[in-house]
Design a protein around this motif. Structure first.
Motif, mmCIF file in Angstrom:
data_model
loop_
_atom_site.group_PDB
_atom_site.id
_atom_site.type_symbol
_atom_site.label_atom_id
_atom_site.label_comp_id
_atom_site.label_asym_id
_atom_site.label_seq_id
_atom_site.Cartn_x
_atom_site.Cartn_y
_atom_site.Cartn_z
ATOM 1 N N CYS A 274 0.828 -1.219 0.000
ATOM 2 C CA CYS A 274 0.000 0.000 0.000
ATOM 3 C C CYS A 274 0.861 1.268 0.000
ATOM 4 O O CYS A 274 1.926 1.317 0.612
ATOM 5 C CB CYS A 274 -0.903 0.023 1.241
ATOM 6 N N ARG A 275 0.345 2.273 -0.652
ATOM 7 C CA ARG A 275 0.993 3.588 -0.723
ATOM 8 C C ARG A 275 -0.018 4.671 -0.332
ATOM 9 O O ARG A 275 -1.224 4.430 -0.329
ATOM 10 C CB ARG A 275 1.399 3.872 -2.163
ATOM 11 N N PRO A 276 0.490 5.862 -0.069
ATOM 12 C CA PRO A 276 -0.445 6.962 0.230
ATOM 13 C C PRO A 276 -1.485 7.117 -0.890
ATOM 14 O O PRO A 276 -1.124 7.064 -2.078
ATOM 15 C CB PRO A 276 0.469 8.185 0.313
ATOM 16 N N GLY A 277 -2.713 7.307 -0.502
ATOM 17 C CA GLY A 277 -3.779 7.473 -1.479
ATOM 18 C C GLY A 277 -4.483 6.179 -1.840
ATOM 19 O O GLY A 277 -5.497 6.203 -2.546
ATOM 20 N N ASP A 278 -3.966 5.046 -1.346
ATOM 21 C CA ASP A 278 -4.629 3.773 -1.647
ATOM 22 C C ASP A 278 -5.825 3.545 -0.733
ATOM 23 O O ASP A 278 -5.996 4.209 0.300
ATOM 24 C CB ASP A 278 -3.643 2.612 -1.476
ATOM 25 N N LEU A 279 -6.623 2.585 -1.130
ATOM 26 C CA LEU A 279 -7.758 2.136 -0.341
ATOM 27 C C LEU A 279 -7.743 0.612 -0.469
ATOM 28 O O LEU A 279 -7.632 0.072 -1.575
ATOM 29 C CB LEU A 279 -9.028 2.752 -0.938
#
Lengths: 230, 230, 230, 230, 230, 230
Positions: free
Chosen positions: A75-80
């Motif tokens: 996961c990275r920033p902005g993921d869901l």
């Protein structure tokens, strides 16, 4: 089932995804031609949130959250995070420790076709969750699955990197290639709806605004006065 | 299916309907002799409302909200829209644009045996909704149905003009001819309950207040001390 | 069905039960080795409560709340009423008058595998309820059942005097003999989780903390870069 | 709930009811303009029967079959028993002793929105049953209800004396006043379908027979050759 | 969850269990005072069998049939396998290979609160099965559970060695200590029913045979002639 | 929703598809690594068939079978029709006239995530059907959808031309590119199972054959003799 972790899938454009969060799920679903809705079975535990993000997808064995641990690293920033199971399950596969780890990574929320737990904590943390169930039932870490393969929830296929928008009406998926176009279509729809709203506030009827009276005639709908016994 | 719009059905007396809103759904259901409840499948999306109105009824095709547009025109101040479908459906047939139009006409709320959407907006507008589902899934305007014919939800028949009362316990229907009598019976019940409440607060038991001890004897219920293994 | 009222069953230690309320349902379920959860079908009507108490159990006929009246008399301060029915039912067997009587006796809440009503009043009174349904449907007082016999809800057996813990994640049962041990195990688990939480907040992964990377290898999970069409 | 037994309701014409049994449920439902179907929740326990009769209706308390005993006396040759409950129930309210009594009176079968039991015996007796459930769970005879009042199952209202037709597709209700007309319409429909069947057997397409190609154009449906990735 | 295999539990008397198979599930349920029925959710895949046996119980993780392998070794002639899962599951945990192994050991059938597969083969083999679902979905052998501990299905607790009777009406559990008494009570009930059957065949009514007419009076049930509009 | 008809999609190799029909659904699901099963919600109306074919896919509006008419024209010998709806529906979208047209074209059966009707006729015609419901409820021909686009049922994506295998255990999808490989893997699995079957018939245990005893030790499963009260 493929037991694979796909790394670095393409993600929808972050700016477009952020813009998507300016619209409701129903609007975006309509803007795509009534498509992409994950169905009435996936519900927010608490009402009042709206979030958009890029999907990191998980396919898990029922009663087993091993693959969610694997997915966190992807996961990275902005993921869901989007979790499906290989067969129907209500178990509480996800709780506040996962949310803690995901918030650290900038993940915006969870959509899961199974159960969640620690829901009071999740709410207090501001980590929004859409799920098929709430359940304290714990899970094991024993059986493989997959991360970032296409998964299917409520008749919709979600590929890794697709945009996901969720609010009190449920969850909609936007293909990663068409998010910007969808934002445009949603904006156009909202402008049109704003005009309709104004008209309705002053008493115009949908029958007239949408030109439906002719259709009623074609369809043979009759207007009859009330009679006793009907 | 009849494809008809019945105009100007008789409506329950407005004053009696307003008085009905002074009581809870459970009380009114009891006051009618345990009748009229639309079942546990129709729930408020947000808790905290109570509303009474006169029914404008709609029978729609699944996935199609044409007849709701037709029904709007038939609504008057004090009405409450009641929507059934010809077969089971969860689609989001109703949203905030409809609510805008209905509020303009003085309609007090919606009861629908299908889905609603824009639920955050509906709540913000103060337009209360009781439904079988929440779903962003959109609908078409293609297939005829009926307005102001009797419809059946949860085993209850609702005729146009009947009084509808809805709160956090669900929805109850009161025949339009007997609303005033029902208000009287509800008031009597509530007075009796107030006396019981006072008694319970000071420790009286239902067993004594309702004279149930004799019945327990007749039914052969035995009191036995706890023994290990039971 | 036995038609019996068992009096004075042993109760779990009150201090231990009170201590139990310091933990969440999910934590206690895990602390018992993933046991005792009553399943996702029993839900709080309103989110936001946590309560622990000793079970007074009721087995009722569907559509009949006679035995709840009988059970009230058996309740003591610190108890929590647990109601099952002999066959599936959603009827509103319990409302605010019962809650009034139970609050007078110091009862802390209700768990019911059927329906409740007067839910707005129950919430206003601060009487928390976990149920299978909300329904205004009233019941009769005609058919015998049992009080303080073991009942089964969601695959769990609840004996009279067992400890019950309920929160937004649902309901868990702790055998009356092992409450103190369970509190200890819950505390240990929570300490361990607190350490994990701290680690996760600084970016450690579950894969590393739980030593899962070796397991992934054993299970043959492969990491592959994204390719078009997947 | 009214606690009443209505005697000697008007019945649909026996000859017309018998003629109705010459058609399938789907055909009759269509012949009435797609109306009257009791929904997919009422199913035959054993496939392979078709029966038509005049309804004797029962409204029972859940878990209680007292009113079925009352209804037996109201049955005549050619009738079909129709049982609804005041709230959802799966209990086995009806078994082979009832069927024995009803066969003696010339009753042709049972439609019940609850459970049945002794289903092997019922099948051996040639007494066809359509129900919402099969359950051995027994019931009591304690609480009043009604016989020969309108009841509602699956969104349809069945009045005493209405014609009921049931087969492997489920159950349809025909108002007692219009059975002969419905038989005529069903016959016309069947003749039309026979011609269609013959045409389909020789390769004609529904698209042509029903003139649907123009509608496809209007609706904007495009024909496109398959391309990779779709 | 206890992860334990209990060996050599006491079993109900084999002769009494065999005698039990002479009665239907509904009769035995009634003979125990309307108790022991596992509910309408456990159904035979194929109609037409009746079997009685002594329970070997299994508690399995969802999606995992390891403990069924463990249980096979614990089975003896005359047993019947009873499988529950720790959370709701529909997976096909059991198929014809298991049935082959169990038939070799003299096991008479399966009751499972989850899914089965190979159902055509199971039927051809004459191995009767009652289940919550049919599903081809396979399972793993990774997570521990328990054998011969009490399990709960449909609100009933089944201990190892209890007698299980299953037929087209579903499944009933008889405590291992009381099988002979239950057989006696079932026989008495059947004799009484035979007399009733004879009476019903000659036109006697349940109202008279069970002395219900007085109860109708007490309950205030009125007989009224049919009037228009009702 | 795309409103498109895709013509001439690639189809799985006919010989491989025919070979697939020599295996059961559970075997093929396992041979693909426990993948492809459409879930327990899609069931045969009549037990006793097994069929394999190449998918022609349909996406229909609920309550509308227009696109099935469109799809008929796209069908070829060896195909199997697969119908999904854009939202949950139980309506009887398919009956014997469709089956007549499809049999003329050499279509082998139907899989539908909605309802079917005329089921007695379908059975008599030898046209096998797997569906989510049986319902006489008729549909209209008013709203566009798509033919031969990927559809999703029970969490599985079915593309046009994929192989579909259906029997009493449900339905499995095999990607069109890998049917021959799947047949090989199914054959290998069946050979292995035949050896196991033989071993089980002579008393070998799965615990030994699958080498599970070590795993039990690792998992800490204890064998304990029965003690009173357990």
């Amino acid at each position: 089932m493929r037991t694979v972790v796909v790394t670095d899938p393409p993600r929808a454009d972050p700016g477009a995804v952020d813009a998507l969060a300016g619209f409701g799920v129903a609007t975006v679903h309509e803007a795509m031609g009534r498509a992409g809705f994950l169905g009435p079975g996936i519900r927010p535990v608490h009402l009042g949130s709206r979030v958009a993000g890029t999907a990191v997808t998980v396919l898990s064995w029922p009663g087993d959250n091993l693959m969610i641990h694997v997915a966190v690293e992807q996961c990275r920033p902005g993921d869901l995070l989007v979790v499906a199971t290989t067969s129907p399950s209500t178990d509480g596969m996800f709780g506040e420790l996962f949310a803690t780890a995901l918030q650290h990574r900038g993940v915006r929320g969870l959509v899961i076709d199974a159960g969640v737990r620690d829901v009071a904590d999740l709410h207090a943390m501001g980590f929004p969750v859409w799920s098929a169930a709430v359940s304290a039932q714990g899970t094991v870490k024993a059986t493989p699955g997959a991360v970032n393969v296409p998964v299917s929830i409520g008749g919709q296929v979600i590929r890794p990197g697709d945009a996901i928008l969720a609010d009190d009406d449920g969850v909609v998926r936007v293909p990663r290639e068409t998010v910007a176009d969808t934002v445009k279509a949603a904006r156009a729809r909202e402008e049109k709806e704003e005009a309709t709203r104004t008209a309705f506030r002053t008493g115009e009827l949908g029958l007239d605004r949408y030109g439906l009276r002719d259709r009623l005639l074609e369809l043979g709908i009759e207007y009859v006065p009330y009679r006793d016994g009907s």
